[in-house]
Scaffold this active site. Sequence first.
Site, PDB file in Angstrom:
ATOM      1  N   ASP A  60      47.374 -15.787  -6.297  1.00 37.26           N
ATOM      2  CA  ASP A  60      45.948 -16.098  -6.432  1.00 37.26           C
ATOM      3  C   ASP A  60      45.122 -14.835  -6.257  1.00 37.26           C
ATOM      4  OD1 ASP A  60      43.768 -17.674  -6.936  1.00 37.26           O
ATOM      5  OD2 ASP A  60      43.597 -18.474  -4.912  1.00 37.26           O
TER       6      ASP A  60
ATOM      7  N   GLY B  92      31.338 -19.779   4.894  1.00 41.04           N
ATOM      8  CA  GLY B  92      31.949 -20.108   3.609  1.00 41.04           C
ATOM      9  C   GLY B  92      32.631 -21.454   3.656  1.00 41.04           C
TER      10      GLY B  92
ATOM     11  N   LYS C 130      36.624 -24.834   5.899  1.00 42.82           N
ATOM     12  CA  LYS C 130      35.446 -24.010   6.155  1.00 42.82           C
ATOM     13  C   LYS C 130      35.854 -22.740   6.891  1.00 42.82           C
ATOM     14  CE  LYS C 130      31.961 -27.698   6.395  1.00 42.82           C
ATOM     15  NZ  LYS C 130      30.899 -28.333   7.198  1.00 42.82           N
TER      16      LYS C 130
ATOM     17  N   GLY D  42      35.398 -23.880   1.184  1.00 49.58           N
ATOM     18  CA  GLY D  42      36.249 -23.965   0.003  1.00 49.58           C
ATOM     19  C   GLY D  42      36.980 -25.279  -0.044  1.00 49.58           C
TER      20      GLY D  42
END
Length: 998
Positions: free
Chosen positions: A820, A694, A700, A696
């Site tokens: 979040d 992944g 990483k 973002g």
Amino acid sequence: MQHLRRRFHLLLLLVLASLSLTLSLNKEGLYLQKAKLNFDDPNAALSNWNPDDETPCKWNGVVCDSSSSSVVSLDLSSSSLSGPFPSVLCRLGRLSSISFYDNFINSTLPDDDLAACVALEHLDLAQNYLTGALPRRIAELPRLKYLDLTGNNFSGEIPATYGTFQKLEVLALVENLLEGVIPPFLGNISTLKMLNLSYNPFSPGQIPPELGNLTNLEVLWLTQTSLIGEIPDSLGQLSRLVDLDLAYNALSGSIPSSITELTALVQLELYNNSLSGALPTGGWSNMTALRRLDASTNELTGGIPVELCELPLESLNLYENNLRGELPAAIAESPNLYELKLFRNQLSGELPSDLGRKSALWWIDVSTNKFSGRIPDGLCSNGALEEFLLIENSFSGEIPASLGECRSLLRVRLGHNNFSGEVPAPFWGLPHVSLLELIGNSFSGGIPKTIAGASNLSQLILSVNKFSGNLPEEIGFLENLLEISGNDNEFSGPLPVSVVNLAQLVKLDLHNNALSGGIPKGIDSWKKLNELNLADNEYSGKIPGEIGELSVLNYLDLSGNRFSGEIPISLQNLKLNHLNFSYNHLSGHIPQDYAKEMYRDSFLGNSELCQEIEGLCNRKEMKNKGYIWFFRTLIVLAGILLICGIVWFYIKYKKFNDVKRNLDRSKWTLMSFHKLGFTESEISEALDEDNVIGTGASGKVYKVVLSHGEAVAVKRLWGQSKAGADVERGAIQDDGFDAEVETLGRIRHKNIVKLWCCCCTRDSKLLVYEYMPNGSLGDLLHSTKSGLLDWPIRFKIALDAAEGLSYLHHDCVPPIVHRDVKSNNILLDADYGARVADFGLAKVVDDASGKGTMSMSVIAGSCGYIAPEYAYTLRVNEKSDIYSFGVVILELVTGRLPVDPEFGEKDLVKWVCWTLDQEGVLGVIDPKLESCYRDDVCRVLNLGLLCTSSLPISRPSMRRLVKMMQEIGSRSLHKNVAKEGKLTPYYYEEGSDHGSVA
């Protein structure tokens, strides 16, 4: 013999000492000691209940009568006690008051034992975990005046015996699971002063006319109790009523004229019903004590009666109705008026010229009407005005100079009117204004240097006006600015160099002006910039490569300018949803990631950018170049491929060597939070691109399989190599890193992702978590694998995540707000157990003020999940997380994304409510879910709508939400075949951009 005698004397002394201890505590103390044994006391609230004392009168929570030393009161509120209710307390013959408010008292109430508390006058068991039916025999207590069972899990109907209370003055059964209809026999409790049955899932029914017999009643709250039909005339008999709340129901018909006879009424709340017809015009003058009228969100028609405006009102809330006509001038004569909310009606005419001169107005919202004329000069005469909203009307003229002296203003929204002229210079510099919106008018003139005084300004929205002149350097001094929208004006000159100081900037939109010059150096400081639109100006020079370092940028439009030179290769670092460089003077090669047909329209009108995408340059130029161009292109492409191959090999080789060198020369600092079975070197050596799972904005994520076969997930935050060597050593990432470590390092819960350790060097920061094989809920739910998630698994995920958030909100000291919460931050293990993850934005709630609320300097969170009050006020508490979790629940029920182009301008919350209204529940539920679970799905859907209420006070606490979900889970174990039926979404009130969340 002497030795035996000594042992006998010692034994005798021990027996006498034990007997003395036993006899030292009186009988009432012994009863309380027995109650203590009944409880689990994690916070040691009962630690001073010492059996050595003669009486319990000095024990925590115990109050005794001064003359007889008998226990008369026991108050152990908010003590975290758990266990069943101690019925032994009813043996205390003079005990008149018991309060276990806000604890974990569970099980059912012992009906027969409670009937023995004959001296009891006050019983408060609110906010606990009590279940079962309401205690029937409690009505037999001859002295009981106060009964509060709010916030439990009582179910079933209200017992018929509750009509026989002899002296009861307060009955509060709020937020339980009560069924049936509101019973008429409650009208028999003639002594009642307060009746509160709000927020219970009663069956649809009318307001019992018998409630009009409660002539001593002062407070009647029946909020969200499934009421239908008309308001009975008999309520006009409640001559002492101060507060009447019938909001969030399905009441119909008109407001009865008998309501005007409630001469003591202070607050009337009728919003969110289906009331129709005009407000009553007869008898308004009788309501001489009326202070607040709230009849919002109904279907009221007609005008606002003059008699109403002649009352000494404090608050007039008639928003979201169908009212017509003018606002009576008499409203300006009300000396106590502080709040005027009339938005979303069809009112016309001008605002009274004296409005605000005789009262300390602090909130005016008349948006979305048909008002015209000028702004009254005296709105802020008393220096109290904070919220000033006139959006979408036909107001005209200039902004009064007097408003430039209104230093109390916090938010100003004058958009979409017919205002003109120059804005007063002092008005630009009001020190407390956070939102200044003037969009869609005909304002002229420039932005003066006085704007430097607007130190709290976060949103400056000036679009679609006739502003002109240069943007002042002082605009770069406003360090709290999140948005500058000045498109479709006549601004000219260069962009001020000082704008690079706006580190919090999220949006910069200045398209369609006459701005010139180049983009200033240093824009790599805009680490939070999401949108950059400078299209249709006269900018020139080169496009700065620093734009490629704006990691969260997803909208970039520089079209219609005079930019020249090559497109920076660094722009390939961006993940853009919108890109437009058309109609400039660019040359050279298009970066490889954008040299695709899908981006063709992004490069139109640049004649030198024709090599990579067919059709960009005209056919005549192509024909003239002929074969020379063809062979030159082949040679260039071959050279590029060769160079790219060499560069790729070099980068991989260098990265491998860099890791080796860093391991040799850099000393890793490891901070562990659990017992580890690996070393930092084992982690760092496995950080290869092949292991990336992944990527973002912050870095990483790698999957690392350890030597003993287990896997961990490693988040590597972007370092200098990503953001540049001079970017304050990744200050943005440091905040998230510190928050993650501080939060996860000190908490332990089965539904919170486990942080094994963190590793740091001068250049790198690693966070090592437990590995979750099924990835995130968002990735799984919104992919082709969503069929794996049947309803039992989805419900389990929701309950697990709720328990994790409940731990953060209620069991951590001080509480933690995640900030979040979203489906991508809920990770799933091999058995689909859920863990709440990603605490990079988490904040501790400092409750020293008693408000439990933090004011943030910038909006944090993800689109579609942000609570409306957080997005506009930047004030955050646990209710913000609850809204976000409600969106996750709606995702699980519908299978849809929180934001989807199919929704148009709606988000998932508004789409669900609209679809429920238009198509019913079948239009909302994910078709992949089996119909046999529909009953439970509807219950959970209602919880999601409750959590996403636009009013934070209407959202349940996470602890309460967990209890409601557990109740649904236990019901599903015993339910029969699910019944088809229509869902009434009575938990939801559509948010307003004009109301309290505007």
